[in-house]
Design an enzyme around this catalytic site. Structure first.
Site, short mmCIF file in Angstrom:
data_model
loop_
_atom_site.label_atom_id
_atom_site.label_comp_id
_atom_site.label_asym_id
_atom_site.label_seq_id
_atom_site.Cartn_x
_atom_site.Cartn_y
_atom_site.Cartn_z
NE ARG A 1 5.97 33.26 63.09
CZ ARG A 1 4.72 33.66 62.98
NH1 ARG A 1 3.89 33.50 64.01
NH2 ARG A 1 4.26 34.22 61.88
NE ARG B 1 2.28 28.54 71.28
CZ ARG B 1 1.70 29.70 70.97
NH1 ARG B 1 2.39 30.64 70.36
NH2 ARG B 1 0.44 29.93 71.31
CD GLU C 1 -3.34 33.50 65.55
OE1 GLU C 1 -2.62 33.88 64.62
OE2 GLU C 1 -3.02 33.61 66.75
CB SER D 1 -3.30 37.29 62.54
OG SER D 1 -3.55 36.86 63.85
NE ARG E 1 -1.36 27.44 65.15
CZ ARG E 1 -1.42 28.32 66.14
NH1 ARG E 1 -2.51 29.07 66.29
NH2 ARG E 1 -0.43 28.47 66.99
#
Length: 432
Positions: free
Chosen positions: A268, A283, A355, A358, A397
């Site tokens: 990403r 990130r 987070e 999801s 994460r």
């Protein structure tokens, strides 16, 4: 994409649903285009009827005594004129249909009624918590400091930056092994306990796959596009190739539900996130996930979301990592999702939950874009299926959470008991 028939029949209601998530759908523009399409279809049908009637004139002219060649020539001139008009009208209809398609590709999914209203992540609603955050008798360090100080393998951001720039990491030794152990542990849990079939998929996909799951056309800036003879993109998540496995297919009822687990790297550009989480592994441009994806009958998708979310939670419970589950509000929900639960793991040095997964239900939104269907045994006819996916979990994460929650005063890190069989029985990562 949304159902065009539903928009025709209940445009005001759907417009109001979309407004809940802050999207202003131009219903008048849609209706104007749809009226033009209908008019073009009617005119095309009228021209086809005229052409059919004109073709029959040849026989009538011959019966009236006209020479066959002369009758054909006379009618041919009429047919040529009709064909020219018909070609123009068909092209106009195709153009209008293309405009409608592009318009609908840019419209997000409508949120379900039980999704809370809100403008940002601050309005998300906590559903439940699991576990109790650890109380340290020393000042805990963040995952960067812990990972850089290990003796038998560490995180190296400096070398990663030399190779690729910011937002990348190099891992070595037992830390790299722990990262790999997490992948194997997650895949084993999902395939042996939760009923998913493991799949391996390409990490490069064409634009049609990204349109199918909703990343294109709206989010191209978040993707890495490959320069070459073919138009290909690095996948932002395994959701894209795995969900598209059923694109253009009709799944038989006895094969439902389809449940896939897949480990891939994810790429990403993180456009728009400059300045956010620049330290460490929270990130990154390249990271890994174990994704779980389901394709189900429409009447089962609401329960499937609860089950899928529970499967992701089970990984954190097995690792002994405290977390909470929140339902995303209308202002924070993803473009293609109708309802999303976020699972957030506790990070002690940030004194907050972050987070780590999801889990979303897309209803028939992605299936309509992909033309993914199942055969209803009651009618024998194909119908759109429902798609769901979630991270089970984001590997990097999870590693961050282990380094922070399982660190010791001497700088070492205790290996969670569930991972020790994957680490050759190793119980601790050493420190200087």
């Amino acid at each position: 994409m949304l159902d065009i028939r539903a928009l025709r029949q209940a445009g005001e209601e759907i417009t109001a649903q979309l407004a809940r998530r802050g999207f202003a759908f131009d219903l008048d523009a849609f209706r104007a285009l749809d009226a033009q399409r209908k008019q073009a279809d009617v005119q095309s049908q009228d021209l086809q009827a005229r052409r059919k009637a004109a073709s029959k004139e040849i026989g009538k002219l011959v019966q009236s005594g006209m020479d066959v060649d002369e009758a054909k020539a006379k009618v041919a001139a009429i047919l040529d004129e009709i064909d020219a008009q018909l070609e123009s009208e068909v092209a106009r209809a195709e153009g209008i249909n293309s405009q409608l398609h592009e318009l609908l590709l840019g419209v997000p999914n409508a949120p379900q009624d039980d999704v809370p209203d809100g403008k940002s992540e601050d309005d998300n609603v906590e559903v439940r918590r699991w576990g109790t955050p650890r109380k340290f008798d020393f000042e805990p360090r963040d995952h960067v400091d812990v990972g850089e100080s290990l003796t038998d393998g560490k995180i190296d951001f400096e070398r990663a930056s030399k190779l690729s720039g910011a937002r990348f990491a190099v891992m070595s030794g037992t830390l790299a092994r722990l990262h790999r152990a997490l992948v194997d542990f997650m895949l084993d849990m999902h395939t042996t306990q939760h009923g998913y079939q493991e799949v391996y998929v390409p990490f490069l996909v064409g634009p049609e796959a990204l349109r199918g799951t909703g990343q294109l056309p709206k989010f191209e800036q978040d993707l890495f596009k490959i320069e070459g003879e073919r138009e290909l993109y690095l996948i932002p998540t395994a959701e894209v190739p795995v969900t598209n496995l059923v694109a253009g297919e009709i799944i038989e009822a006895d094969a439902m539900p389809l449940k896939f687990a897949c480990h891939t790297p994810c790429f990403r550009s993180e456009a728009g996130s400059h300045g956010r989480d620049t330290r460490g592994m929270i990130r990154q441009h390249q990271f890994e996930k174990v994704e779980v994806v389901q394709m189900v009958r429409p009447e089962n998708s609401h329960q499937a979301l609860e089950d899928l979310t529970g499967h992701a939670e089970a990984v954190l419970q097995a690792l002994g990592l405290p977390y909470r589950v929140v339902i995303l509000c209308t202002g924070d929900i993803g473009f293609s999702s109708s309802k999303t639960y976020d699972i957030e793991v506790w990070l002690p040095t940030q004194n907050t939950f972050r987070e780590i997964s999801s889990c979303s239900n897309f209803l028939d939104y992605q299936a309509r874009r992909m033309q993914a269907r199942w055969r209803n045994p009651e009618t024998g006819k194909p119908e759109l299926l429902h798609t769901l996916n979630g991270s089970g979990l984001a590997v990097g994460r999870t590693l961050v959470a282990i380094l922070e929650n399982y660190q010791n005063a001497d700088g070492s890190v205790t290996v969670p008991e569930a991972l020790r069989p994957y680490m050759g029985g190793l119980e601790t990562l050493g420190a200087r």
